[in-house]
Design a protein around this motif. Sequence first.
Motif, PDB file in Angstrom:
ATOM      1  N   PRO A  58      30.117  33.307  32.456  1.00  0.00           N
ATOM      2  CA  PRO A  58      30.312  33.641  33.766  1.00  0.00           C
ATOM      3  C   PRO A  58      29.663  33.342  35.687  1.00  0.00           C
ATOM      4  O   PRO A  58      30.202  32.866  36.369  1.00  0.00           O
ATOM      5  N   LYS A  73      32.525  41.267  26.962  1.00  0.00           N
ATOM      6  CA  LYS A  73      32.695  42.195  27.979  1.00  0.00           C
ATOM      7  C   LYS A  73      31.248  42.415  28.512  1.00  0.00           C
ATOM      8  O   LYS A  73      30.730  43.334  29.482  1.00  0.00           O
ATOM      9  N   LEU A  76      29.665  39.770  30.664  1.00  0.00           N
ATOM     10  CA  LEU A  76      30.435  40.087  31.780  1.00  0.00           C
ATOM     11  C   LEU A  76      29.825  41.320  32.980  1.00  0.00           C
ATOM     12  O   LEU A  76      29.472  41.550  33.941  1.00  0.00           O
ATOM     13  N   GLY A  81      30.361  40.293  37.659  1.00  0.00           N
ATOM     14  CA  GLY A  81      31.227  40.448  37.767  1.00  0.00           C
ATOM     15  C   GLY A  81      31.724  39.861  39.427  1.00  0.00           C
ATOM     16  O   GLY A  81      32.860  39.959  39.918  1.00  0.00           O
ATOM     17  N   TYR A  84      34.932  36.756  39.688  1.00  0.00           N
ATOM     18  CA  TYR A  84      35.724  35.530  39.035  1.00  0.00           C
ATOM     19  C   TYR A  84      36.686  37.270  39.184  1.00  0.00           C
ATOM     20  O   TYR A  84      36.809  38.368  39.663  1.00  0.00           O
ATOM     21  N   GLU A  86      39.175  39.509  36.155  1.00  0.00           N
ATOM     22  CA  GLU A  86      38.992  39.563  35.256  1.00  0.00           C
ATOM     23  C   GLU A  86      40.869  39.655  34.572  1.00  0.00           C
ATOM     24  O   GLU A  86      40.482  41.248  34.089  1.00  0.00           O
ATOM     25  N   ASP A  89      42.604  40.853  28.544  1.00  0.00           N
ATOM     26  CA  ASP A  89      41.695  41.096  27.495  1.00  0.00           C
ATOM     27  C   ASP A  89      42.463  40.668  26.300  1.00  0.00           C
ATOM     28  O   ASP A  89      43.127  40.407  25.920  1.00  0.00           O
ATOM     29  N   ARG A 181      37.343  38.683  27.591  1.00  0.00           N
ATOM     30  CA  ARG A 181      38.440  38.878  28.084  1.00  0.00           C
ATOM     31  C   ARG A 181      37.847  37.039  28.696  1.00  0.00           C
ATOM     32  O   ARG A 181      37.208  36.447  29.012  1.00  0.00           O
ATOM     33  N   ILE A 183      38.317  34.894  32.573  1.00  0.00           N
ATOM     34  CA  ILE A 183      38.109  35.093  33.680  1.00  0.00           C
ATOM     35  C   ILE A 183      38.364  34.132  34.117  1.00  0.00           C
ATOM     36  O   ILE A 183      38.708  32.869  34.035  1.00  0.00           O
TER      37      ILE A 183
END
Length: 211
Positions: A58, A73, A76, A81, A84, A86, A89, A181, A183
């Motif tokens: 991230p 996740k 993240l 967060g 970016y 997301e 999934d 995820r 991103i």
Amino acid sequence: MTQITVALTKGRILQETLPLLQAAGIAPLEDITRSRKLLFATNQAHIRLLILRGVDVPTYVQFGAADVGVAGKDTLLEHGGDGYYEPLDLGIAACRLMTASVAGAPPVEGRIIVATKYVNVARQFYARLGRQAEFIKLYGAMELAPILNLADEIVDIVDTGKTLAANGLEARDHIADISSRLIVNKIAMKTNYVSIQHILDALRKVVEGKQ
Ligand code: PRP
């Protein structure tokens, strides 16, 4: 097309990400799992892959050093967060983020000591419960902390539950369902819209086809 850099999480997540990328038409030109290199060209000349520790994915994407990333996740949530989107999934590396403590131990009254690498997530979780808590940051082997009286509880990911059981612990509260995820850096999403949308669409098709 503009160069797109995709940051992947090494380890278990990488093993499940590579077949998804392959099915989406993106294949590294050499065997990533047998190389010490960190940057890989792919069959699509404008796409390159970076192999990072999950916790750094991230950050690379937030600051635009990578345009796209794949991360759990859990990572993240802990990162927060910033910077970016997301959008997808990927449905891989599914597990749960849980609290755990010594099997059979009575619940702690009052202030609880929690050992975890997810300090931000844990702080929010215990605050929501209205619990007074103190946090000890660890980077691995969290299961040892309650056994050696470093902490009352841990916050960690649980998949099969075997690691907890093998160390005399049991899961207590469920914090979040986890999976990996995709991103995308917020600025890259605008400036490289076509290339990124192409990758997103291809991966979305693969993921939806697997459901
Ligand atoms: C994770 C987690 C647990 C284990 C849970 O560690 O920290 O130790 O998996 O899996 P289980 O419920 O199936 O036993 P991981 O192997 O990802 O390595 P890490 O300690 O580097 O996070």
